[in-house]
Design a protein around this motif. Structure first.
Motif, PDB file in Angstrom:
ATOM      1  N   ARG A   6      43.021  40.231  50.393  1.00 24.60           N
ATOM      2  CA  ARG A   6      44.082  41.026  49.763  1.00 24.60           C
ATOM      3  C   ARG A   6      43.950  40.955  48.235  1.00 24.60           C
ATOM      4  O   ARG A   6      43.625  39.932  47.677  1.00 24.60           O
ATOM      5  CB  ARG A   6      45.454  40.491  50.136  1.00 24.60           C
ATOM      6  CG  ARG A   6      45.779  40.666  51.583  1.00 24.60           C
ATOM      7  CD  ARG A   6      47.196  40.156  51.849  1.00 24.60           C
ATOM      8  NE  ARG A   6      47.508  40.268  53.227  1.00 24.60           N
ATOM      9  CZ  ARG A   6      48.134  41.300  53.778  1.00 24.60           C
ATOM     10  NH1 ARG A   6      48.530  42.294  53.030  1.00 24.60           N
ATOM     11  NH2 ARG A   6      48.372  41.345  55.063  1.00 24.60           N
ATOM     12  N   TRP A   7      44.268  42.075  47.608  1.00 27.10           N
ATOM     13  CA  TRP A   7      44.329  42.145  46.155  1.00 27.10           C
ATOM     14  C   TRP A   7      45.655  42.736  45.747  1.00 27.10           C
ATOM     15  O   TRP A   7      46.249  43.536  46.457  1.00 27.10           O
ATOM     16  CB  TRP A   7      43.233  43.060  45.591  1.00 27.10           C
ATOM     17  CG  TRP A   7      41.880  42.460  45.574  1.00 27.10           C
ATOM     18  CD1 TRP A   7      41.551  41.177  45.317  1.00 27.10           C
ATOM     19  CD2 TRP A   7      40.655  43.140  45.820  1.00 27.10           C
ATOM     20  NE1 TRP A   7      40.201  41.022  45.386  1.00 27.10           N
ATOM     21  CE2 TRP A   7      39.627  42.207  45.687  1.00 27.10           C
ATOM     22  CE3 TRP A   7      40.333  44.451  46.143  1.00 27.10           C
ATOM     23  CZ2 TRP A   7      38.293  42.536  45.844  1.00 27.10           C
ATOM     24  CZ3 TRP A   7      39.013  44.779  46.305  1.00 27.10           C
ATOM     25  CH2 TRP A   7      38.006  43.829  46.160  1.00 27.10           C
ATOM     26  N   ARG A   8      46.091  42.380  44.569  1.00 22.32           N
ATOM     27  CA  ARG A   8      47.285  42.990  44.001  1.00 22.32           C
ATOM     28  C   ARG A   8      46.869  44.255  43.251  1.00 22.32           C
ATOM     29  O   ARG A   8      45.766  44.355  42.744  1.00 22.32           O
ATOM     30  CB  ARG A   8      47.967  42.028  43.029  1.00 22.32           C
ATOM     31  CG  ARG A   8      48.489  40.774  43.680  1.00 22.32           C
ATOM     32  CD  ARG A   8      49.331  39.992  42.659  1.00 22.32           C
ATOM     33  NE  ARG A   8      49.596  38.636  43.036  1.00 22.32           N
ATOM     34  CZ  ARG A   8      50.395  38.258  44.018  1.00 22.32           C
ATOM     35  NH1 ARG A   8      50.988  39.157  44.765  1.00 22.32           N
ATOM     36  NH2 ARG A   8      50.594  36.988  44.288  1.00 22.32           N
ATOM     37  N   ARG A   9      47.792  45.217  43.174  1.00 27.36           N
ATOM     38  CA  ARG A   9      47.523  46.469  42.457  1.00 27.36           C
ATOM     39  C   ARG A   9      47.049  46.149  41.040  1.00 27.36           C
ATOM     40  O   ARG A   9      47.616  45.324  40.347  1.00 27.36           O
ATOM     41  CB  ARG A   9      48.784  47.312  42.392  1.00 27.36           C
ATOM     42  CG  ARG A   9      48.562  48.645  41.682  1.00 27.36           C
ATOM     43  CD  ARG A   9      49.847  49.368  41.435  1.00 27.36           C
ATOM     44  NE  ARG A   9      50.376  50.175  42.511  1.00 27.36           N
ATOM     45  CZ  ARG A   9      49.854  51.307  42.965  1.00 27.36           C
ATOM     46  NH1 ARG A   9      48.733  51.749  42.483  1.00 27.36           N
ATOM     47  NH2 ARG A   9      50.441  51.993  43.914  1.00 27.36           N
ATOM     48  N   GLY A  10      45.978  46.800  40.624  1.00 21.94           N
ATOM     49  CA  GLY A  10      45.442  46.629  39.278  1.00 21.94           C
ATOM     50  C   GLY A  10      44.538  45.424  39.098  1.00 21.94           C
ATOM     51  O   GLY A  10      43.990  45.222  38.034  1.00 21.94           O
ATOM     52  N   SER A  11      44.372  44.621  40.136  1.00 16.00           N
ATOM     53  CA  SER A  11      43.506  43.448  40.005  1.00 16.00           C
ATOM     54  C   SER A  11      42.044  43.859  40.163  1.00 16.00           C
ATOM     55  O   SER A  11      41.734  44.981  40.558  1.00 16.00           O
ATOM     56  CB  SER A  11      43.882  42.392  41.047  1.00 16.00           C
ATOM     57  OG  SER A  11      43.597  42.855  42.344  1.00 16.00           O
ATOM     58  N   HIS A  12      41.170  42.962  39.844  1.00 17.34           N
ATOM     59  CA  HIS A  12      39.743  43.223  39.995  1.00 17.34           C
ATOM     60  C   HIS A  12      39.042  41.942  40.411  1.00 17.34           C
ATOM     61  O   HIS A  12      39.606  40.858  40.340  1.00 17.34           O
ATOM     62  CB  HIS A  12      39.142  43.775  38.694  1.00 17.34           C
ATOM     63  CG  HIS A  12      39.175  42.786  37.578  1.00 17.34           C
ATOM     64  ND1 HIS A  12      40.299  42.583  36.828  1.00 17.34           N
ATOM     65  CD2 HIS A  12      38.243  41.947  37.104  1.00 17.34           C
ATOM     66  CE1 HIS A  12      40.039  41.646  35.916  1.00 17.34           C
ATOM     67  NE2 HIS A  12      38.807  41.242  36.067  1.00 17.34           N
ATOM     68  N   GLU A  13      37.822  42.085  40.838  1.00 16.04           N
ATOM     69  CA  GLU A  13      37.045  40.955  41.333  1.00 16.04           C
ATOM     70  C   GLU A  13      35.592  41.158  40.928  1.00 16.04           C
ATOM     71  O   GLU A  13      35.098  42.281  40.916  1.00 16.04           O
ATOM     72  CB  GLU A  13      37.159  40.880  42.857  1.00 16.04           C
ATOM     73  CG  GLU A  13      36.508  39.687  43.477  1.00 16.04           C
ATOM     74  CD  GLU A  13      37.296  38.406  43.313  1.00 16.04           C
ATOM     75  OE1 GLU A  13      36.696  37.325  43.398  1.00 16.04           O
ATOM     76  OE2 GLU A  13      38.517  38.483  43.081  1.00 16.04           O
TER      77      GLU A  13
END
Length: 96
Positions: A6-13
């Motif tokens: 899962r990622w939060r909106r606007g996050s990146h990896e």
């Protein structure tokens, strides 16, 4: 490579891929709601023919998320999706 679930909106990896890696990446929304929901699909080939990198974004089966990479998303596609093709309250769009 480990991918987060899962990622939060606007996050990146940032992922480090081995030389010559090739594979598909896709993002899912509302996973528990509809397993058949369309997904934006991208294929990447790193260090491919002639040492070049390639990517291809496919909307053939519909789409749900913008894809960013060497190119950028210049429009919100889901806003233009006709009501009869909308899925999950407008988070995805089926192909016609």
């Amino acid at each position: 490579m480990g991918f987060p679930s899962r990622w939060r909106r606007g996050s990146h990896e940032l992922w480090r891929c081995p030389r010559g890696w090739s594979g598909w990446l896709w993002g899912r929304t509302l996973c528990a709601a509809d397993a058949a929901m369309p997904a934006t699909l991208a294929k990447f080939t790193l260090d491919g023919s002639g040492g070049l990198d390639f990517f291809d974004v496919s909307l053939v089966d519909g789409y749900n998320l913008p894809m960013a990479g060497a190119a950028r998303c210049v429009a919100e596609l889901n806003a233009a999706c006709p009501a009869y093709l909308r899925v999950g309250g407008g988070v995805a769009c089926r192909s016609a």
